[in-house]
Design a protein around this motif. Structure first.
Motif, PDB file in Angstrom:
ATOM      1  N   ARG A  56       0.749  -1.033   0.178  1.00 47.36           N
ATOM      2  CA  ARG A  56       0.217  -0.200  -0.198  1.00 47.36           C
ATOM      3  C   ARG A  56       0.794   1.361   0.116  1.00 47.36           C
ATOM      4  N   GLY A  57       1.988   0.681  -0.498  1.00 45.95           N
ATOM      5  CA  GLY A  57       3.376   3.004  -0.613  1.00 45.95           C
ATOM      6  C   GLY A  57       3.287   3.189   0.856  1.00 45.95           C
ATOM      7  N   ILE A  58       3.552   1.789   1.864  1.00 46.22           N
ATOM      8  CA  ILE A  58       3.286   2.554   2.761  1.00 46.22           C
ATOM      9  C   ILE A  58       4.915   3.371   3.318  1.00 46.22           C
ATOM     10  N   THR A  59       5.859   2.996   2.496  1.00 51.67           N
ATOM     11  CA  THR A  59       6.937   3.583   2.848  1.00 51.67           C
ATOM     12  C   THR A  59       6.931   5.252   2.321  1.00 51.67           C
ATOM     13  N   LEU A  60       6.105   5.393   0.901  1.00 47.46           N
ATOM     14  CA  LEU A  60       6.133   7.043   0.735  1.00 47.46           C
ATOM     15  C   LEU A  60       4.852   8.126   2.281  1.00 47.46           C
ATOM     16  N   SER A  61       4.981   8.891   1.714  1.00 47.32           N
ATOM     17  CA  SER A  61       3.753  10.185   2.872  1.00 47.32           C
ATOM     18  C   SER A  61       2.960   9.795   2.336  1.00 47.32           C
ATOM     19  N   GLY A  62       1.720  10.541   2.327  1.00 50.95           N
ATOM     20  CA  GLY A  62       0.857  10.956   2.030  1.00 50.95           C
ATOM     21  C   GLY A  62       0.138  11.685   0.677  1.00 50.95           C
ATOM     22  N   GLY A  63       1.426  12.929   0.895  1.00 51.77           N
ATOM     23  CA  GLY A  63       1.596  13.584  -0.680  1.00 51.77           C
ATOM     24  C   GLY A  63       2.577  12.699  -1.603  1.00 51.77           C
ATOM     25  N   GLN A  64       3.678  12.162  -1.580  1.00 47.44           N
ATOM     26  CA  GLN A  64       3.769  11.047  -2.199  1.00 47.44           C
ATOM     27  C   GLN A  64       2.934   9.672  -2.961  1.00 47.44           C
ATOM     28  N   LYS A  65       1.741   9.596  -2.311  1.00 43.93           N
ATOM     29  CA  LYS A  65       0.980   8.243  -2.647  1.00 43.93           C
ATOM     30  C   LYS A  65       0.024   9.033  -3.562  1.00 43.93           C
ATOM     31  N   GLN A  66      -0.589  10.545  -3.395  1.00 44.44           N
ATOM     32  CA  GLN A  66      -1.095  11.237  -4.362  1.00 44.44           C
ATOM     33  C   GLN A  66      -0.360  11.621  -5.514  1.00 44.44           C
ATOM     34  N   ARG A  67       0.628  11.368  -5.614  1.00 37.32           N
ATOM     35  CA  ARG A  67       1.730  12.584  -6.699  1.00 37.32           C
ATOM     36  C   ARG A  67       1.180  11.630  -7.777  1.00 37.32           C
ATOM     37  N   ALA A  68       1.872  10.078  -7.115  1.00 36.56           N
ATOM     38  CA  ALA A  68       2.396   8.895  -8.084  1.00 36.56           C
ATOM     39  C   ALA A  68       1.498   8.762  -8.684  1.00 36.56           C
ATOM     40  N   ALA A  69      -0.101   8.588  -7.813  1.00 34.36           N
ATOM     41  CA  ALA A  69      -2.036   8.287  -8.165  1.00 34.36           C
ATOM     42  C   ALA A  69      -1.422   9.375  -9.539  1.00 34.36           C
ATOM     43  N   ILE A  70      -2.184  10.147  -9.590  1.00 31.57           N
ATOM     44  CA  ILE A  70      -1.838  11.307 -10.357  1.00 31.57           C
ATOM     45  C   ILE A  70      -0.323  11.165 -11.436  1.00 31.57           C
ATOM     46  N   ALA A  71       0.406  10.530 -11.363  1.00 27.19           N
ATOM     47  CA  ALA A  71       1.320   9.838 -12.439  1.00 27.19           C
ATOM     48  C   ALA A  71       0.797   8.403 -12.842  1.00 27.19           C
ATOM     49  N   ARG A  72       0.777   7.672 -12.447  1.00 29.02           N
ATOM     50  CA  ARG A  72      -0.457   6.189 -12.907  1.00 29.02           C
ATOM     51  C   ARG A  72      -1.516   6.980 -13.565  1.00 29.02           C
ATOM     52  N   ALA A  73      -1.838   8.395 -13.394  1.00 29.36           N
ATOM     53  CA  ALA A  73      -3.520   8.891 -14.702  1.00 29.36           C
ATOM     54  C   ALA A  73      -3.188   8.664 -15.457  1.00 29.36           C
ATOM     55  N   LEU A  74      -1.611  10.050 -15.299  1.00 27.35           N
ATOM     56  CA  LEU A  74      -1.054  10.387 -16.634  1.00 27.35           C
ATOM     57  C   LEU A  74      -0.887   9.984 -17.674  1.00 27.35           C
ATOM     58  N   VAL A  75      -0.188   8.717 -16.848  1.00 26.89           N
ATOM     59  CA  VAL A  75       0.342   8.110 -17.771  1.00 26.89           C
ATOM     60  C   VAL A  75      -0.110   6.877 -18.939  1.00 26.89           C
ATOM     61  N   VAL A  76      -1.348   7.111 -19.321  1.00 27.43           N
ATOM     62  CA  VAL A  76      -2.195   6.670 -20.108  1.00 27.43           C
ATOM     63  C   VAL A  76      -2.224   7.432 -21.161  1.00 27.43           C
ATOM     64  N   ASP A  77      -1.800   8.486 -20.999  1.00 25.38           N
ATOM     65  CA  ASP A  77      -2.730   9.928 -22.070  1.00 25.38           C
ATOM     66  C   ASP A  77      -4.026   9.333 -22.406  1.00 25.38           C
ATOM     67  N   PRO A  78      -4.988   9.621 -20.695  1.00 20.35           N
ATOM     68  CA  PRO A  78      -6.736   9.890 -20.691  1.00 20.35           C
ATOM     69  C   PRO A  78      -7.483  10.630 -21.606  1.00 20.35           C
ATOM     70  N   LYS A  79      -8.096  10.376 -22.496  1.00 18.57           N
ATOM     71  CA  LYS A  79      -8.941  11.689 -22.959  1.00 18.57           C
ATOM     72  C   LYS A  79      -9.884  12.252 -22.415  1.00 18.57           C
ATOM     73  N   ILE A  80     -10.396  11.874 -20.541  1.00 18.57           N
ATOM     74  CA  ILE A  80     -10.762  12.385 -19.282  1.00 18.57           C
ATOM     75  C   ILE A  80      -9.631  12.300 -18.628  1.00 18.57           C
ATOM     76  N   LEU A  81      -9.972  13.761 -17.888  1.00 19.24           N
ATOM     77  CA  LEU A  81      -8.715  13.104 -16.863  1.00 19.24           C
ATOM     78  C   LEU A  81      -9.600  12.775 -15.398  1.00 19.24           C
ATOM     79  N   VAL A  82      -9.757  12.393 -14.278  1.00 21.07           N
ATOM     80  CA  VAL A  82     -10.564  12.781 -12.643  1.00 21.07           C
ATOM     81  C   VAL A  82      -9.577  12.939 -12.088  1.00 21.07           C
ATOM     82  N   LEU A  83     -10.217  13.880 -10.860  1.00 24.24           N
ATOM     83  CA  LEU A  83      -9.340  14.217  -9.858  1.00 24.24           C
ATOM     84  C   LEU A  83      -9.994  14.493  -8.694  1.00 24.24           C
ATOM     85  N   ASP A  84     -10.212  13.627  -7.849  1.00 29.26           N
ATOM     86  CA  ASP A  84     -10.912  13.511  -6.505  1.00 29.26           C
ATOM     87  C   ASP A  84     -10.437  13.622  -5.475  1.00 29.26           C
ATOM     88  N   ASP A  85     -10.327  14.798  -5.719  1.00 27.43           N
ATOM     89  CA  ASP A  85      -9.786  15.715  -4.041  1.00 27.43           C
ATOM     90  C   ASP A  85      -8.100  14.676  -4.028  1.00 27.43           C
TER      91      ASP A  85
END
Length: 585
Positions: free
Chosen positions: A474-503
């Motif tokens: 569960r990404g225990i070695t990362l901070s909360g902010g680093q987890k969120q940024r990793a999740a944002i990068a995961r969404a961007l890497v697929v080059d989506p047509k629609i980007l949804v950021l839930d808080d």
């Protein structure tokens, strides 16, 4: 179709191995049943006159039979138990694949520990039923039938006397078998509870530590464990009566045979060799009776577990591709433009409405922000877009097509979704970022470019193995902010047509937030974006802002328009400005 026939459909895939194993069972049992008959001939022949040639002959025959029997018994175990292992592997694949197909609502209604118990303990019980139970039941049935035929050929009257306990044994097996089945079902259910308690305690270990609840969790597990022990002991007590009952009934038959058979030898109606062979066959019947009880236990356990597995395998996902999904004509992600329309959407999870008559439009390539108090329905609204939950028909559209009419693979492939609580796997950072693009993206550049936009690149420089650093469960070695940024990068890497950021920026500081939003600006121009946030600083640059309150859209407009309107959004804006001034002072 009955549970038994359902199981046969899976067993049929391994029928060649099972048939070969049964042939080996017949060979091994035949050799085993031949040995007493050879012993009968040897004793009667040797009583007539002992010679070295006879001893050598009978000794070699018995030795060869023992060797051949050992080889076939080895093959029986290897083939039948191996087939059961193959079946278990097949069922485990089918079970896991089914879990991947089920919708989110199913997992909110079923505990993870219970599902894991079914995937391990119950599957093991089914394997034992197919492997051990088939092996021993076929051996015991063949031994039982042939041994009785041979006993009849030696002395029919004595055979009938020896079988007097048989009806009582049958009734005993039937009664105890049903009782064992009921008790094992309760044991499996309690084992699921233990698995659930263990899984929850391990997953929530940081919360448990923070609130000093270790003694409570230990006591909770202890109580569940004691209940499991209690239920197991009821089964043990049942078996403690069951096994001696079978032994006692078989012993009565053995005493009768010994007494009457000895008198028959004395009276000359039976030879010594025949009495020895008869007793050997009678002893062979003892094992089938005992094994039959054990096999009955395995079958009862296996069928109870199979029914629990079928509860999952028969579960129907509520979110699926509709039969006419392909008729929409949108069969490829590249055809998605990204225009979103929500029309008179009302939605509930089975209770009070979470969303009430929500309507809005998001033109392709624009950014829409959604703000509102906790519980106003923001996350629910976003979850309906990729059909994590199914919206009512005719309420949510992409490019004018109802999302229910779009193939799920196309719909979700077009959306880069960052949930409120990001989940990271126990793998390297690069694997987590490239998660949604596995099989499509295989270059370091895509991962690094996405991480740079999410402002994760600076942090990676400090990691011991940079992008190949394993980040723990569960990404225990990362901070909360680093987890969120990793999740944002995961969404961007697929080059989506629609980007949804839930808080998705709630755990980062305002300075980092500004950097991320600045880097995202270029990315968001090329795609439709929906932002949910409690911070006005995150949403003020959006093309339109929706304010949700109690499941309704109560305001909409740009930042400047809403501030001038002096409604709930303006109040939120003033409150956050005051908080910033207080922090600055």
């Amino acid at each position: 179709m009955s549970p038994f026939r359902r199981l046969l459909s899976y067993v049929g895939r391994h029928r060649r191995s099972l048939l070969l194993g049964l042939v080996c069972v017949v060979c091994a049992t035949t050799i085993n049943l031949t040995s007493p008959w050879i012993l009968k001939l040897a004793i009667d022949d040797l009583l007539a006159g002992v010679t070295t040639a006879k001893l050598r002959l009978y000794g070699m025959v018995i030795l060869l039979l023992a060797a051949a029997g050992g080889i076939f018994r080895f093959l029986v175990r290897r083939i039948l138990v191996g087939a059961a292992r193959d079946l278990e592997a097949d069922l485990r694949d089918v079970f896991f694949a089914k879990l991947q197909q089920l919708d989110l609502d199913y997992f909110t209604r079923h505990r993870t520990g219970d599902l894991m118990s079914r995937a391990t303990n119950d599957l093991n019980a089914v394997r034992m039923m197919i492997g051990q139970a088939v092996m021993y039941s076929s051996t015991t049935m063949l031994t039982f039938v042939v041994a009785i035929i041979l006993m009849f050929s030696i002395d029919p009257r004595l055979t009938m006397i020896a079988l007097i306990p048989l009806p009582f044994i049958t009734l005993t097996v039937r009664y105890f078998g049903a009782a064992i089945h009921r008790r094992f079902e309760t044991i499996q259910e309690q084992f699921s509870d233990i698995s659930a308690v263990t899984q929850e305690s391990l997953a929530g270990v940081r919360v448990i530590r923070a609130y000093r609840q270790e003694p409570f969790e230990i006591e909770r597990f202890h109580a569940a464990n004691l209940e499991y022990l209690h239920r197991s002991r009821t089964l043990i007590r049942l078996q403690r009566v069951y096994d001696p009952s079978i032994d006692l009934l078989m012993g009565v038959g053995a005493i009768l045979v010994l007494w009457l058979g000895s008198r028959s030898v004395i009276n000359g109606r039976m030879t010594v060799g025949e009495l020895v062979a008869f007793n050997s066959y009678l002893m062979m019947l003892a094992w089938p009776m005992i094994a039959f009880g054990w096999v009955t236990n395995l079958i009862q356990r296996g069928m109870a577990s199979w029914k629990r597995l079928l509860e999952v395998l028969d579960a129907e996902p509520r979110v699926t591709d509709l039969p006419d999904a392909v008729a929409s004509g949108v069969t490829d992600v590249e055809r998605i433009q990204g225009a979103i329309d929500v029309r008179h959407l009302t939605f509930s999870y089975g209770g009070p409405d979470v969303l009430r008559d929500v309507s809005f439009s998001v033109p392709a390539g624009t950014t829409t922000a959604i703000v509102g108090a906790t519980g106003s329905g923001k996350s629910t609204l976003l979850n309906l877009l990729p059909r994590l939950y199914d919206p009512p028909p005719g309420t949510v559209f992409i490019d004018g097509v109802d999302v229910r009419q779009l193939p799920l693979g196309v719909l979700r492939g077009a959306i880069g979704f960052v949930p409120q609580e990001p989940f990271l796997f126990s793998a390297s950072l690069a694997e987590n970022v490239a998660f949604g693009a596995r099989g499509v993206l295989d270059t370091r550049y895509g991962v690094e470019a996405a991480a740079a936009v999410a402002r994760l690149d600076k942090d990676v420089e400090d990691f011991p193995h940079r992008y190949e650093t394993v980040i723990g469960e569960r990404g225990i070695t990362l901070s909360g902010g680093q987890k969120q940024r990793a999740a944002i990068a995961r969404a961007l890497v697929v080059d989506p047509k629609i980007l949804v950021l839930d808080d998705a920026l709630s755990s980062v500081d305002t300075h980092t937030e500004e950097e991320i939003l600045h880097r995202l600006a270029g990315v968001m121009r090329a795609r439709t974006s929906i932002l949910v946030s409690h911070r006005v600083s995150t949403v003020r640059g959006a093309d339109q802002i929706l304010v949700l309150d109690d499941g309704r859209v109560v305001e909409r407009g740009t930042h400047d328009e809403l501030v001038r309107h002096d409604g709930p959004y303006a109040e939120l804006y003033r409150k956050q400005l005051l908080e910033e001034e207080l922090k600055a002072s």
